[in-house]
Design an enzyme around this catalytic site. Structure first.
Site, PDB file in Angstrom:
ATOM      1  N   LEU A  77      -4.715   2.760   0.990  1.00 54.49           N
ATOM      2  CA  LEU A  77      -5.143   2.746   2.386  1.00 54.49           C
ATOM      3  C   LEU A  77      -3.964   3.085   3.281  1.00 54.49           C
ATOM      4  CD1 LEU A  77      -7.551  -0.310   2.557  1.00 54.49           C
ATOM      5  CD2 LEU A  77      -7.993   2.036   1.843  1.00 54.49           C
ATOM      6  N   GLY A 141      -5.754   0.860  -2.615  1.00 57.06           N
ATOM      7  CA  GLY A 141      -6.934   1.673  -2.295  1.00 57.06           C
ATOM      8  C   GLY A 141      -7.059   2.913  -3.169  1.00 57.06           C
ATOM      9  N   ASN A 165      -1.971  -3.784  -5.933  1.00 57.57           N
ATOM     10  CA  ASN A 165      -0.693  -4.446  -5.635  1.00 57.57           C
ATOM     11  C   ASN A 165      -0.692  -5.158  -4.282  1.00 57.57           C
ATOM     12  OD1 ASN A 165      -0.892  -1.905  -4.327  1.00 57.57           O
ATOM     13  ND2 ASN A 165       1.283  -1.939  -3.890  1.00 57.57           N
ATOM     14  N   GLU A 166      -1.876  -5.468  -3.749  1.00 56.71           N
ATOM     15  CA  GLU A 166      -1.952  -6.026  -2.396  1.00 56.71           C
ATOM     16  C   GLU A 166      -1.013  -7.201  -2.163  1.00 56.71           C
ATOM     17  OE1 GLU A 166      -4.448  -4.681  -3.894  1.00 56.71           O
ATOM     18  OE2 GLU A 166      -5.688  -3.619  -2.465  1.00 56.71           O
TER      19      GLU A 166
HETATM   20  C1  LIG Z   1      -7.012  -5.785   2.821  1.00 58.12           C
HETATM   21  C2  LIG Z   1      -6.360  -4.441   2.685  1.00 58.12           C
HETATM   22  C3  LIG Z   1      -6.322  -3.868   1.298  1.00 58.12           C
HETATM   23  C4  LIG Z   1      -5.262  -2.865   1.202  1.00 58.12           C
HETATM   24  C5  LIG Z   1      -5.310  -1.827   0.398  1.00 58.12           C
HETATM   25  C6  LIG Z   1      -4.248  -0.807   0.356  1.00 58.12           C
HETATM   26  O1  LIG Z   1      -4.447   0.244  -0.171  1.00 58.12           O
HETATM   27  S1  LIG Z   1      -2.748  -1.157   1.088  1.00 58.12           S
HETATM   28  C7  LIG Z   1      -1.655   0.223   0.729  1.00 58.12           C
HETATM   29  C8  LIG Z   1      -0.946   0.008  -0.577  1.00 58.12           C
HETATM   30  N1  LIG Z   1      -0.096   1.116  -0.836  1.00 58.12           N
HETATM   31  C9  LIG Z   1       1.177   0.986  -1.242  1.00 58.12           C
HETATM   32  O2  LIG Z   1       1.679  -0.084  -1.439  1.00 58.12           O
HETATM   33  C10 LIG Z   1       1.940   2.269  -1.454  1.00 58.12           C
HETATM   34  C11 LIG Z   1       3.043   2.442  -0.466  1.00 58.12           C
HETATM   35  N2  LIG Z   1       3.706   3.687  -0.700  1.00 58.12           N
HETATM   36  C12 LIG Z   1       4.615   3.899  -1.702  1.00 58.12           C
HETATM   37  O3  LIG Z   1       4.907   3.031  -2.498  1.00 58.12           O
HETATM   38  C13 LIG Z   1       5.243   5.256  -1.809  1.00 58.12           C
HETATM   39  O4  LIG Z   1       5.139   5.878  -0.549  1.00 58.12           O
HETATM   40  C14 LIG Z   1       4.607   6.219  -2.863  1.00 58.12           C
HETATM   41  C15 LIG Z   1       4.870   5.673  -4.264  1.00 58.12           C
HETATM   42  C16 LIG Z   1       3.108   6.353  -2.712  1.00 58.12           C
HETATM   43  C17 LIG Z   1       5.247   7.617  -2.700  1.00 58.12           C
HETATM   44  O5  LIG Z   1       6.636   7.526  -2.679  1.00 58.12           O
HETATM   45  P1  LIG Z   1       7.497   8.736  -2.090  1.00 58.12           P
HETATM   46  O6  LIG Z   1       8.927   8.365  -2.334  1.00 58.12           O
HETATM   47  O7  LIG Z   1       6.977  10.010  -2.584  1.00 58.12           O
HETATM   48  O8  LIG Z   1       7.174   8.782  -0.525  1.00 58.12           O
HETATM   49  P2  LIG Z   1       7.749   7.794   0.596  1.00 58.12           P
HETATM   50  O9  LIG Z   1       7.675   6.366   0.146  1.00 58.12           O
HETATM   51  O10 LIG Z   1       9.061   8.288   1.062  1.00 58.12           O
HETATM   52  O11 LIG Z   1       6.649   7.965   1.751  1.00 58.12           O
HETATM   53  C18 LIG Z   1       6.519   9.180   2.482  1.00 58.12           C
HETATM   54  C19 LIG Z   1       5.944   8.859   3.847  1.00 58.12           C
HETATM   55  O12 LIG Z   1       4.611   8.326   3.663  1.00 58.12           O
HETATM   56  C20 LIG Z   1       4.535   7.049   4.299  1.00 58.12           C
HETATM   57  N3  LIG Z   1       3.609   6.205   3.512  1.00 58.12           N
HETATM   58  C21 LIG Z   1       3.712   5.865   2.204  1.00 58.12           C
HETATM   59  N4  LIG Z   1       2.662   5.107   1.828  1.00 58.12           N
HETATM   60  C22 LIG Z   1       1.872   4.988   2.929  1.00 58.12           C
HETATM   61  C23 LIG Z   1       0.642   4.329   3.170  1.00 58.12           C
HETATM   62  N5  LIG Z   1      -0.029   3.649   2.214  1.00 58.12           N
HETATM   63  N6  LIG Z   1       0.118   4.412   4.406  1.00 58.12           N
HETATM   64  C24 LIG Z   1       0.747   5.086   5.387  1.00 58.12           C
HETATM   65  N7  LIG Z   1       1.918   5.737   5.204  1.00 58.12           N
HETATM   66  C25 LIG Z   1       2.474   5.679   3.988  1.00 58.12           C
HETATM   67  C26 LIG Z   1       5.968   6.506   4.300  1.00 58.12           C
HETATM   68  O13 LIG Z   1       6.135   5.509   5.294  1.00 58.12           O
HETATM   69  C27 LIG Z   1       6.734   7.776   4.599  1.00 58.12           C
HETATM   70  O14 LIG Z   1       6.597   8.051   6.000  1.00 58.12           O
HETATM   71  P3  LIG Z   1       7.758   8.821   6.847  1.00 58.12           P
HETATM   72  O15 LIG Z   1       9.008   8.006   6.649  1.00 58.12           O
HETATM   73  O16 LIG Z   1       7.832  10.191   6.202  1.00 58.12           O
HETATM   74  O17 LIG Z   1       7.232   8.817   8.247  1.00 58.12           O
END
Ligand SMILES: CCC/C=C/C(=O)SCCNC(=O)CCNC(=O)[C@H](O)C(C)(C)COP(=O)([O-])OP(=O)([O-])OC[C@H]1O[C@@H](n2cnc3c(N)ncnc32)[C@H](O)[C@@H]1OP(=O)([O-])[O-]
Length: 290
Positions: A77, A141, A165-166
């Site tokens: 998400l 998500g 991983n929430e």
């Molecule tokens: C109740 C709710 C339930 C929730 C469900 C969910 O899904 S919760 C979600 C659970 N998801 C996670 O925990 C995953 C979180 N993400 C990651 O772990 C890593 O980004 C990756 C492994 C997906 C990719 O690694 P990589 O080294 O290739 O890339 P990078 O890390 O350098 O990111 C590049 C740019 O994208 C941005 N951005 C990244 N993710 C998100 C996002 N979800 N959203 C928005 N933006 C996001 C990041 O800030 C950066 O922005 P900038 O600085 O360019 O403006």
């Protein structure tokens, strides 16, 4: 269908809306019987077909390939949709997340996830929120979308991680995420994985039943096409009714309390403590780049 929302295929409101509309179109077009969800470029696959609208592989197998469509591999998400916005926005966003799940989980089409990842690098942290430790991931998500599929094929790369991983973000997987997880890997494995926010490497994902097959990266789509051929060989009506029988109780649980679930999400995500955790997580993501 190909996911295309650079840089990390996060599930923004716009993407969710487009996904829902595209899915509806395919559901209504009776010439389509199945969809392969992927994030890899069509040109990257050795499937011997042009990157045109329709791809034939084996008897009766068709997969629509379009720009700006969806995959199973994504950063989950879109955190920016859940951070620093107003309650009306959170409600609209959550309704779209629900809608997509409801449509996918009971889709009449055969859905196959061909999971290949996005991502480059990762750091680690001692802070209350924990970044994913390796590159390339299908968390939260993103994982949920693949769990709605009938079959999951994951690229064999130990850097690839998959799971819900929430808790690592300081948030809680909603009950219908949990239900989908339990339906796939069972109660005990889910209980542990959800609390720890476990992300599984391919071999572990296969062992626990989170995916059905792990294959070399360049064979993900060809495997998906062979699997699709097998599923297509089953009469649609019988297969669809069986799927419905297996999944409807889970879907009904959300349908019965959709509004309450939206209210719960809005009040949970609006809490100061949760907003702080999400902000911190986003900041950590940005920092690891620098
Ligand atoms: C109740 C709710 C339930 C929730 C469900 C969910 O899904 S919760 C979600 C659970 N998801 C996670 O925990 C995953 C979180 N993400 C990651 O772990 C890593 O980004 C990756 C492994 C997906 C990719 O690694 P990589 O080294 O290739 O890339 P990078 O890390 O350098 O990111 C590049 C740019 O994208 C941005 N951005 C990244 N993710 C998100 C996002 N979800 N959203 C928005 N933006 C996001 C990041 O800030 C950066 O922005 P900038 O600085 O360019 O403006």
């Amino acid at each position: 269908m190909k996911f295309k929302n650079p840089p990390v295929n996060s599930l923004s409101l716009e993407l969710l809306t487009e996904f829902i509309i595209s899915l509806e179109k395919l559901e209504n077009d009776k010439t389509f019987r199945g969809i392969i969800l992927t994030s890899k470029d069509v040109e990257d696959f050795e499937c011997g077909c042009p990157s045109s609208q329709t791809l034939q592989a084996g008897e009766g197998v068709r997969s629509l390939l379009q720009q700006h469509m969806v995959t199973a591999a994504s950063a989950g998400l879109d955190l920016t949709e859940m951070c620093g916005k107003n309650p009306a926005h959170y409600a609209e966003y959550w309704k779209a997340v629900q809608e997509l799940w409801l449509r996918l989980y009971l889709s009449n089409l055969v859905l196959i996830a061909a999971i290949n990842m996005t991502g480059t690098s990762h750091g680690s942290t001692q802070s209350p929120v924990v970044l994913l430790p390796l590159q390339g991931a299908c968390p939260a998500g993103g994982c949920l979308i693949s769990l709605t599929c009938d079959y999951r094929i994951l690229a064999d790369n130990p850097k690839y991680l998959m799971g819900l991983n929430e808790t690592l973000l300081g948030i809680v997987a909603p009950f219908w995420f949990k239900d989908t997880f339990v339906n796939t890997i069972g109660h005990r494995a889910s209980e542990q994985a959800l609390q720890l926010g476990l992300l599984f490497r391919p071999a572990e994902a296969l062992q626990v039943g989170l995916v059905d097959q792990v294959v070399p990266e360049d064979q993900v789509l060809s495997t998906a096409l062979s699997v699709m051929a097998r599923w297509m060989a089953i009469p649609d009506h019988a297969r669809q009714l069986t799927k419905n029988m297996m999944r409807k109780t889970t879907v009904d649980r959300l349908v019965k309390q959709r509004d309450t679930d939206i209210q719960n999400f809005v009040s949970f995500i609006s809490r100061d403590s949760i907003q702080k955790s999400l902000q911190m997580y986003l900041e950590k993501l940005k920092q690891k780049k620098g």
